[in-house]
Design a protein around this motif. Structure first.
Motif, short mmCIF file in Angstrom:
data_model
loop_
_atom_site.label_atom_id
_atom_site.label_comp_id
_atom_site.label_asym_id
_atom_site.label_seq_id
_atom_site.Cartn_x
_atom_site.Cartn_y
_atom_site.Cartn_z
N ASP A 538 0.83 -1.21 0.00
CA ASP A 538 0.00 0.00 0.00
C ASP A 538 0.86 1.26 0.00
O ASP A 538 0.35 2.36 -0.15
CB ASP A 538 -0.89 0.03 1.26
CG ASP A 538 -1.79 -1.19 1.34
OD1 ASP A 538 -2.43 -1.49 0.32
OD2 ASP A 538 -1.83 -1.84 2.40
N ASN A 540 4.09 4.07 -0.89
CA ASN A 540 4.57 4.76 -2.10
C ASN A 540 5.63 3.90 -2.78
O ASN A 540 6.55 3.40 -2.11
CB ASN A 540 5.20 6.10 -1.72
CG ASN A 540 4.21 7.01 -1.03
OD1 ASN A 540 3.34 7.60 -1.66
ND2 ASN A 540 4.34 7.14 0.30
N GLU A 567 -4.86 11.44 -4.19
CA GLU A 567 -4.23 10.20 -3.72
C GLU A 567 -3.62 10.43 -2.33
O GLU A 567 -3.11 11.51 -2.03
CB GLU A 567 -3.14 9.75 -4.70
CG GLU A 567 -3.66 9.36 -6.08
CD GLU A 567 -4.45 8.08 -6.11
OE1 GLU A 567 -4.42 7.34 -5.10
OE2 GLU A 567 -5.10 7.81 -7.12
N LEU A 568 -3.62 9.38 -1.54
CA LEU A 568 -3.12 9.46 -0.17
C LEU A 568 -1.64 9.88 -0.13
O LEU A 568 -1.22 10.64 0.73
CB LEU A 568 -3.29 8.10 0.53
CG LEU A 568 -2.95 8.05 2.02
CD1 LEU A 568 -3.91 8.89 2.84
CD2 LEU A 568 -2.97 6.60 2.51
N SER A 642 -0.95 5.52 -10.73
CA SER A 642 -1.69 5.04 -9.55
C SER A 642 -2.04 3.57 -9.75
O SER A 642 -2.03 3.05 -10.87
CB SER A 642 -2.96 5.87 -9.34
OG SER A 642 -3.82 5.74 -10.44
N ARG A 643 -2.37 2.92 -8.65
CA ARG A 643 -2.74 1.51 -8.71
C ARG A 643 -4.16 1.36 -9.24
O ARG A 643 -4.96 2.29 -9.13
CB ARG A 643 -2.64 0.89 -7.31
CG ARG A 643 -1.22 0.77 -6.76
CD ARG A 643 -1.27 0.50 -5.28
NE ARG A 643 0.01 0.14 -4.70
CZ ARG A 643 0.92 1.00 -4.26
NH1 ARG A 643 0.68 2.30 -4.35
NH2 ARG A 643 2.06 0.59 -3.74
N GLU A 646 -7.79 2.92 -7.94
CA GLU A 646 -7.63 4.19 -7.21
C GLU A 646 -8.34 5.32 -7.93
O GLU A 646 -8.69 5.22 -9.11
CB GLU A 646 -6.14 4.51 -7.03
CG GLU A 646 -5.39 3.54 -6.15
CD GLU A 646 -5.96 3.47 -4.75
OE1 GLU A 646 -6.02 4.48 -4.06
OE2 GLU A 646 -6.39 2.37 -4.34
N TYR A 649 -6.82 6.53 -11.27
CA TYR A 649 -6.43 5.49 -12.23
C TYR A 649 -7.25 5.61 -13.52
O TYR A 649 -8.43 5.93 -13.50
CB TYR A 649 -6.63 4.10 -11.63
CG TYR A 649 -6.16 3.01 -12.57
CD1 TYR A 649 -4.81 2.71 -12.68
CD2 TYR A 649 -7.05 2.30 -13.37
CE1 TYR A 649 -4.35 1.73 -13.54
CE2 TYR A 649 -6.60 1.32 -14.25
CZ TYR A 649 -5.25 1.04 -14.33
OH TYR A 649 -4.80 0.09 -15.20
N SER A 675 0.96 6.11 -2.28
CA SER A 675 0.41 5.14 -1.33
C SER A 675 -1.12 5.19 -1.34
O SER A 675 -1.72 6.19 -1.73
CB SER A 675 0.94 5.42 0.07
OG SER A 675 0.50 6.70 0.51
N ARG A 676 -1.73 4.10 -0.89
CA ARG A 676 -3.20 4.03 -0.81
C ARG A 676 -3.59 3.56 0.59
O ARG A 676 -2.75 3.08 1.35
CB ARG A 676 -3.75 3.07 -1.86
CG ARG A 676 -3.21 1.65 -1.67
CD ARG A 676 -3.79 0.70 -2.68
NE ARG A 676 -3.14 -0.60 -2.60
CZ ARG A 676 -3.36 -1.58 -3.46
NH1 ARG A 676 -4.19 -1.41 -4.46
NH2 ARG A 676 -2.74 -2.73 -3.33
N ARG A 677 -4.86 3.71 0.91
CA ARG A 677 -5.34 3.27 2.23
C ARG A 677 -5.28 1.75 2.32
O ARG A 677 -5.57 1.06 1.34
CB ARG A 677 -6.78 3.76 2.46
CG ARG A 677 -6.82 5.22 2.81
CD ARG A 677 -8.19 5.85 2.61
NE ARG A 677 -8.10 7.30 2.71
CZ ARG A 677 -7.74 8.09 1.70
NH1 ARG A 677 -7.42 7.59 0.53
NH2 ARG A 677 -7.68 9.40 1.88
N TYR A 680 -7.03 -2.20 0.46
CA TYR A 680 -7.37 -2.21 -0.96
C TYR A 680 -6.71 -3.36 -1.70
O TYR A 680 -7.09 -3.68 -2.80
CB TYR A 680 -6.93 -0.89 -1.62
CG TYR A 680 -7.93 0.22 -1.46
CD1 TYR A 680 -8.30 0.66 -0.19
CD2 TYR A 680 -8.51 0.84 -2.57
CE1 TYR A 680 -9.21 1.68 -0.04
CE2 TYR A 680 -9.42 1.86 -2.42
CZ TYR A 680 -9.76 2.28 -1.16
OH TYR A 680 -10.66 3.30 -1.00
#
Length: 710
Positions: A538, A540, A567-568, A642-643, A646, A649, A675-677, A680
């Motif tokens: 999750d 960066n 994005e986070l 981004s993943r 997201e 994306y 990074s993401r929360r 996910y």
């Protein structure tokens, strides 16, 4: 036999010492011990070394006399001081606040001369040339107290920025005045002198700023692996510049200072080369120079009568008072607070490097006498202590007024930052480590974690031993730039899950990977390793392709697609791009949509950055080939992707490493996945991407039968 030995021993220790080995050993002991002993009584290291020189010199215990070896080392040290002064100046900060820096530079240069000249001429009774030289010495300043503002986190405050900018101007102006004074003392101050000085100075600047940086850039590119050669090349430039300055009728210290300015952009402050330059200078050459200065000082002159003490006291009072007046005028001009004025005064009131340089040259040409030399040593001692105490006091007030560089939460994040470098290919290890060193937060106490994951099979133990041996060579390379690294070798059934597990264990804020290599048939169908790492982490993630030396980059082109600001990891990505631009002293060209531009501008405003930034609008992100129009030859490309799943994306990001690698094959490029929360990602033991499996197999089979279009 015994008598012979005693004779030999007594001869070896005859004073002044003549044995070169013994002389060098004595000086090394002084360099080692004097800062350690004097630090306890709060005396700056620079003063400790000068006092040691006084003690062992001809006017003290007479252990050493001034000879050709001491003169050679002290000349190298003097040039080294001026070179580092030019090299360490932050050109970004100067460019940002140049108008205010110019006005402050004028105040801090003109006011000390305006006050100092009449005092020297009328009160102390020196002639015109000596009075101009001494008063110009008052105008110089050394940023002895800069580490204090850095430790309090106010180094980006405007008051600090303009003081640093003023240093460039005032030191340069004083060095030019020095050239004129020396010309006058030789009786050469006619029309021919001015024409010769003007032409030779112009040619000198043309060579130093037009030709030398190009040769340096070419050399650093072509001789990439030879780290020793880089250092020797830099030293050659310094001494060539010093010699060139002498030919041009200037002083050698001007040449060394200009060499520092010329190479400033090519030597990043966090690089291994900069570390070597500072290390060797601070360890040997600069202390040698300071000791040799002390050896000239005759303390008996101070006790011969009130004159010497009166001169020392007058010089010190004028130096401190004139710098305070300059800071006060600057406060009035720009409406600064009292604390900011005190910061400016603290930073600009210390006299050390350039002051010593000017006085030493004046003493050599017999423009000034021993009284001024001795008085200057007292002045350096007092001003360094006053400057440090004043800056510390003022920095506390600035912090209490809430004018720190960074927002507390962001600073705390930076303080605990953890970066992981999974190394699979030793060939790109050095470039990846260099890049990590440049972007790593200077606030974080944590070392970089270099990770190797070994497949869990029957050869696991042997592979683990081999991996640890490889990690040792990585550690050896990292020690060159004094980068702390934590070595980690682990066994896992799958490399991607091994990396994600290790990253979770240490709480990584960022993972730095090399650029993915071309996948084979199986990887195409089942999912590539980098894609698996993306899905299982999750944090960066940076994919780095750094084939060319980063110092060759003219600017950074940063692509921020729409909604990337949501994005986070947006703030983390921004901070790393900005840090990279500061280290390389290059501008950033952001390519983004209007809403993203607003978010970037807000971030820049919050973090008070000196980097030059430009914006270009772009709304069509489906065809990434269209972005080619924003890129020039020597650009470093940063793409914030981004993943899957997201907010920012889009389908055009599918297989993005391959697309960017094809279009920008000749460029250094960094692909960032913010990074993401948590929550996910797929099940942590899953190796297949979230894309529908049939679609993935279909695309994999399709790509096997279709050639890449170049």
């Amino acid at each position: 036999m015994g008598n012979n030995f005693l004779d030999h021993l007594s001869h070896a220790f005859e004073t002044p010492l003549s044995n070169p080995v013994l002389i060098f050993a004595l000086i090394l002991f002084i360099i080692l011990l004097s800062p350690i002993l004097l630090r306890r009584i709060k005396i700056p290291g620079i003063i400790g070394l000068i006092l040691s020189g006084v003690a062992i010199g001809p006017h003290g215990l007479n252990l050493l006399e001034k000879n050709s070896a001491v003169d050679l080392f002290s000349t190298i040290g003097l040039l080294y001081i001026m070179f580092i002064a030019g090299l360490e100046l932050d050109m970004n900060e100067f460019r940002k606040s140049r108008h205010k820096s110019i006005l402050f530079g004028f105040f801090t240069f003109a006011i000390p001369i305006a006050i100092g000249y009449p005092v020297c001429y009328y009160v102390l009774g020196y002639d015109t040339l000596a009075s101009i030289l001494i008063s110009s010495m008052f105008a110089t300043h050394t940023l002895v107290a800069y580490p204090v503002v850095n430790s309090y986190g106010i180094s980006k405050n405007e008051a600090v920025a303009i003081t640093i900018g003023g240093t460039i101007l005032t030191d340069t102006a004083v060095l030019i005045i020095l050239a004129v004074i020396i010309g006058a003392s030789q009786g050469e101050l006619d029309q021919r002198f001015w024409v010769t000085l003007g032409i030779s100075f112009a040619v000198f600047l043309l060579i130093m700023f037009g030709i030398v940086p190009r040769i340096a850039k070419w050399f650093f590119q072509k001789v990439e692996g030879e780290k020793t050669a880089h250092y020797i090349f830099v030293l050659s430039v310094v001494f060539f510049a010093a010699f060139l300055a002498e030919i041009a009728g200037l002083e050698h210290i001007i040449g060394a200072f200009v060499a520092g300015l010329a190479l400033n952009k090519l030597i990043p402050h966090s690089s291994a080369l900069m570390n070597r330059i500072e290390f060797i200078g601070n360890a040997i050459f600069i202390p040698f120079f300071l000791i040799s200065v002390g050896m000239i000082v005759d303390t008996s002159v101070l006790f011969n009568g009130p004159t010497a003490l009166l001169i020392a006291a007058t010089l010190t009072i004028v130096a401190i008072f004139s710098k305070w007046i300059a800071a006060w005028f600057t406060q009035l001009s720009f409406g600064y607070s009292t604390a900011q004025r005190q910061v400016i005064f603290g930073l600009s009131s210390a006299h050390a490097a350039a002051t010593l340089a000017v006085i030493m040259v004046g003493f050599q040409y017999q423009i000034i006498d021993e009284n001024v030399l001795n008085g200057t040593i007292v002045l350096i001692l007092v001003t360094c202590i006053v400057a440090t105490l004043s800056t510390e006091n003022a920095s506390k007030k600035v912090v209490l007024a809430g004018e720190q560089d960074e927002i507390t939460t962001e600073k705390n994040i930076a303080r605990d930052e953890q970066l992981v470098l999974p190394i699979a290919n030793l060939n790109n290890m050095e470039s990846l480590l260099d890049f990590a060193t440049l972007i790593k937060s200077k606030h974080s106490p944590h070392p970089l974690t270099v990770l190797t994951v070994v497949p869990n099979n029957e050869m696991a133990e042997q592979n683990l031993q081999r991996a640890r041996k490889n990690l040792d060579s990585t550690a050896k390379y990292a020690s060159g730039s004094e980068t702390e690294v934590n070595m980690m070798a682990t066994i896992d059934h799958n490399i991607a899950s091994g990396i994600s597990r290790a990253a979770r264990e240490i709480g990584a804020d960022g993972i730095l990977l090399g650029w993915p290599s071309k996948p084979g048939i199986i990887e195409k169908m089942v999912g590539e390793k980098t894609e698996s790492i993306l899905n299982q982490t999750d944090t960066n993630l940076f994919m780095c392709h750094v084939d060319q030396p980063l110092i060759t980059q003219k600017r950074i082109v940063a692509f921020f697609p729409p909604l990337s600001e949501s994005e986070l990891g947006f703030d983390f990505c921004m901070e790393k791009i900005l840090r990279l631009s500061l280290e390389l002293t290059v501008a950033i060209h952001y390519v983004c949509a209007a809403r993203t531009e607003t978010a970037i501008a807000d971030y820049l405003k919050r973090n008070k950055n000196s980097t030059r930034v430009f914006f270009s609008y772009h709304d069509e992100w489906e065809d990434l080939a269209e972005l080619r129009k924003f890129v020039k030859e020597n650009d470093l490309i940063v793409f914030v992707s981004s993943r899957q799943g997201e907010v920012s994306y889009r389908h055009s990001f599918d297989g993005i490493p391959k697309k960017l690698g094809r279009v920008y094959a000749q460029h250094n490029r960094i692909l960032i996945f913010p990074s993401r929360r948590t929550g996910y990602s797929l099940d942590e033991y899953e190796d297949v991407s979230t894309a529908p499996i049939l679609q993935r197999i279909g695309r994999g089979i399709g790509s096997m039968f279709t050639k890449d279009k170049h």
